[in-house]
Design an enzyme around this catalytic site. Structure first.
Site, mmCIF file in Angstrom:
data_model
loop_
_atom_site.group_PDB
_atom_site.id
_atom_site.type_symbol
_atom_site.label_atom_id
_atom_site.label_comp_id
_atom_site.label_asym_id
_atom_site.label_seq_id
_atom_site.Cartn_x
_atom_site.Cartn_y
_atom_site.Cartn_z
ATOM 1 N N SER A 61 7.792 -3.936 -1.945
ATOM 2 C CA SER A 61 7.402 -2.526 -2.071
ATOM 3 C C SER A 61 8.567 -1.555 -2.168
ATOM 4 O O SER A 61 8.354 -0.383 -2.488
ATOM 5 C CB SER A 61 6.524 -2.120 -0.891
ATOM 6 O OG SER A 61 5.227 -2.605 -1.108
ATOM 7 N N LYS A 64 8.685 0.306 -5.311
ATOM 8 C CA LYS A 64 7.807 1.452 -5.627
ATOM 9 C C LYS A 64 8.613 2.739 -5.821
ATOM 10 O O LYS A 64 8.209 3.637 -6.558
ATOM 11 C CB LYS A 64 6.777 1.636 -4.503
ATOM 12 C CG LYS A 64 5.747 0.497 -4.446
ATOM 13 C CD LYS A 64 4.918 0.552 -3.181
ATOM 14 C CE LYS A 64 3.888 -0.572 -3.146
ATOM 15 N NZ LYS A 64 3.213 -0.690 -1.840
ATOM 16 N N TYR A 183 3.139 -4.305 -12.139
ATOM 17 C CA TYR A 183 3.279 -4.112 -10.688
ATOM 18 C C TYR A 183 3.802 -5.381 -10.004
ATOM 19 O O TYR A 183 4.726 -5.327 -9.183
ATOM 20 C CB TYR A 183 1.926 -3.677 -10.105
ATOM 21 C CG TYR A 183 1.929 -3.620 -8.595
ATOM 22 C CD1 TYR A 183 2.607 -2.607 -7.919
ATOM 23 C CD2 TYR A 183 1.285 -4.605 -7.841
ATOM 24 C CE1 TYR A 183 2.636 -2.578 -6.522
ATOM 25 C CE2 TYR A 183 1.316 -4.577 -6.455
ATOM 26 C CZ TYR A 183 1.993 -3.556 -5.802
ATOM 27 O OH TYR A 183 2.036 -3.537 -4.431
ATOM 28 N N TYR A 233 4.465 3.061 5.636
ATOM 29 C CA TYR A 233 3.006 2.905 5.780
ATOM 30 C C TYR A 233 2.470 3.523 7.068
ATOM 31 O O TYR A 233 2.858 4.620 7.428
ATOM 32 C CB TYR A 233 2.619 1.426 5.664
ATOM 33 C CG TYR A 233 3.249 0.766 4.487
ATOM 34 C CD1 TYR A 233 2.955 1.229 3.204
ATOM 35 C CD2 TYR A 233 4.163 -0.259 4.620
ATOM 36 C CE1 TYR A 233 3.540 0.654 2.104
ATOM 37 C CE2 TYR A 233 4.756 -0.831 3.512
ATOM 38 C CZ TYR A 233 4.437 -0.368 2.268
ATOM 39 O OH TYR A 233 5.022 -0.924 1.176
ATOM 40 N N VAL A 251 7.509 -6.153 2.051
ATOM 41 C CA VAL A 251 7.112 -7.328 2.837
ATOM 42 C C VAL A 251 8.042 -8.537 2.650
ATOM 43 O O VAL A 251 7.858 -9.555 3.305
ATOM 44 C CB VAL A 251 5.633 -7.743 2.599
ATOM 45 C CG1 VAL A 251 4.674 -6.692 3.116
ATOM 46 C CG2 VAL A 251 5.378 -8.084 1.151
#
Ligand code: GLN
Length: 297
Positions: A61, A64, A183, A233, A251
């Site tokens: 992530s 992103k 993605y 998060y 992760v």
């Protein structure tokens, strides 16, 4: 800085290996959790590293932020994704249904899938365009890990559910498969702490990489504020409380943090806490902020 990070590596040694390696992506489940690395890149060109700072891992992530950067070079679709923390896990579906297919922010999975959709619309070769940006920022040998990307595709039911839900609300321009392929590939980028610290230095440097604008200063500021409020998060509040720096986790066990005007740093240790943030990595950032006095607060 070198003695500070060497000391941190020593201080977090007892946490390395604690937490749980991400096993919902089979290709990540076999990573040895007994690893730790950390690297710092300053805006004035100095770099420092400790531990396994040159071992590449799956950035997941963290990507992103890079895809968002590339998307913001071409557009600013403010109505398609929000800028509020979600308070929910990164792959949650519930809020997305209440909020009619508009993800809370670009740093949860749903938001990053919208960003990937923008890249597919804006570039004939979206994956290559992202790889070109990352190579420009951090070196030409960086590549996608096809095994990780395939593993994510095979177990990507939840991401597919997010994408189809958004498609049903009319918030996805392209075909789900093509968007998810972009993605999954961005998440599979393999990079080391040293490469990540280099890569993210533009966010510490008003959007500039070696005097070339990657994004303008206003956008660099916005990306940093999204990282502060949404980058870790449903632990973002506590992370801001403990670390006090814009940061993005993945992760794969990596976390990147930015001290605006000063430096970017990256830590890596694969064992994750319940929100998907590296346990030893979070502690290392906490010690860095505390002992360097560089928290933004
Ligand atoms: N590729 C992962 C997923 O889609 C990214 C999640 C993460 O790093 N938090 O689930």
């Amino acid at each position: 800085v070198q003695s500070l990070i060497d000391q941190i590596a020593n201080d977090v040694a007892n946490l390395v290996g604690s937490g749980k390696v991400a096993d919902y992506i089979p290709a990540l489940s076999c990573i040895d959790p007994q690893q730790f690395g950390m690297a710092v890149q300053t805006t004035s060109g100095d770099s420092f590293a400790t531990g396994q700072a040159d071992t590449r891992f799956s950035i997941q992530s963290i990507s992103k932020v890079l895809s968002l950067t590339l998307a913001l070079q071409a557009r600013s679709d403010r109505h398609r994704v929000g800028k509020e923390p979600s308070g929910d896990p990164f792959n949650s579906l519930t809020q997305l249904e209440y909020e009619r297919g508009i993800p809370r922010n670009p740093l949860i999975n749903a938001g990053a899938i919208i960003t990937a959709d923008c890249l597919v619309s804006d570039h004939t070769e979206a994956k290559q365009a992202l790889l070109d940006l990352v190579r420009q920022l951090a070196g030409n040998s960086i590549h996608f890990d096809e095994e990780v990307a395939a593993s994510e595709r095979e177990t990507g039911a939840r991401n597919a559910a997010l994408a189809y839900l958004m498609k049903s609300f009319g918030n996805l321009e392209n075909e789900v498969d093509q968007v998810l392929d972009t993605y999954f590939h961005q998440c599979s980028l393999a990079m080391s702490c040293r490469e990540l610290a280099n890569c993210f230095c533009y966010l510490a440097n008003a959007g500039k990489h070696q005097d070339k604008a990657i994004v303008d200063i206003a956008r660099a500021r916005r990306i940093n504020s999204l990282m502060l409020t949404c980058g870790t998060y449903d632990r973002a509040g506590e992370f801001a409380f403990e670390v006090g720096l814009p940061a993005k986790s993945g992760v794969g066990g990596g976390i990147v943090a930015v001290v605006p005007g000063e430096l970017a740093l990256a830590v890596w240790s694969p064992g994750l806490g319940p929100s998907g943030n590296s346990v030893a990595g979070t502690e290392a950032l906490k010690l860095f902020a505390k002992n360097s006095g560089l928290s933004i607060f």
